[in-house]
Design a protein around this motif. Sequence first.
Motif, mmCIF file in Angstrom:
data_model
loop_
_atom_site.group_PDB
_atom_site.id
_atom_site.type_symbol
_atom_site.label_atom_id
_atom_site.label_comp_id
_atom_site.label_asym_id
_atom_site.label_seq_id
_atom_site.Cartn_x
_atom_site.Cartn_y
_atom_site.Cartn_z
ATOM 1 N N GLY A 28 0.775 -1.229 0.000
ATOM 2 C CA GLY A 28 0.000 0.000 0.000
ATOM 3 C C GLY A 28 0.807 1.280 0.000
ATOM 4 N N ARG A 29 0.113 2.347 0.347
ATOM 5 C CA ARG A 29 0.629 3.711 0.273
ATOM 6 C C ARG A 29 1.662 3.994 1.351
ATOM 7 N N PRO A 30 2.446 5.053 1.166
ATOM 8 C CA PRO A 30 3.400 5.451 2.205
ATOM 9 C C PRO A 30 2.664 5.898 3.472
ATOM 10 N N LEU A 31 3.308 5.757 4.601
ATOM 11 C CA LEU A 31 2.704 6.145 5.874
ATOM 12 C C LEU A 31 2.543 7.651 5.992
ATOM 13 N N THR A 32 3.392 8.407 5.317
ATOM 14 C CA THR A 32 3.337 9.863 5.373
ATOM 15 C C THR A 32 3.412 10.437 3.969
ATOM 16 N N THR A 33 2.877 11.636 3.803
ATOM 17 C CA THR A 33 2.932 12.291 2.496
ATOM 18 C C THR A 33 4.134 13.222 2.386
#
Length: 181
Positions: free
Chosen positions: A7-12
């Motif tokens: 999935g996506r990164p934990l932070t943007t």
Amino acid sequence: MMELYNGRPLTTEGRQEREIRTYDFLDSLGIAYQRTDHGHADTMEACHRIDAVLDVLICKNLFLCNRQKTEFYLLMMPGDKPFKTKEIPPQVGCARLSFAPEEYMLAYLDILPGAVSILGLMNDREKRVRLLIDEDVLKGEYIGCHPCVNTSSLKIRTADLVNVFLPAVGHEPTLVHLTGE
């Protein structure tokens, strides 16, 4: 050392808006993906390292247009298959194709050179780009592609891209046969 994440990164933090928008869209469709982050993938050696981490061959994605720059195409093909321009026009009904200028890529797909990806079709709301997929791409269980930036790469089920993503963005692929010879 590249790592594989679900999935996506934990932070943007440090991420481009177009990349975050891509994760938001995939998540909204319930499409699972694995991700690896890396430096700019601008050499074949770098691409081979990414392929090894993802355990999938990243697709070569080419943004093409006709001579008049009135018809635009996104061609997905296996990353290891040579591209022969002359093979495409008779299959799509145009006289000649060439690489489209960067400004059209940015305007229609919101992608910069080096990051062209099927996922950019989520930004083509006016349906200006016709998707062409080499039939060999569909033979694999997974497809490797960029999330609209070339500093990360994703591994997504081919069936999810074809049966969920493409209908959601209103694009129907045209299958083409590239010999690579």
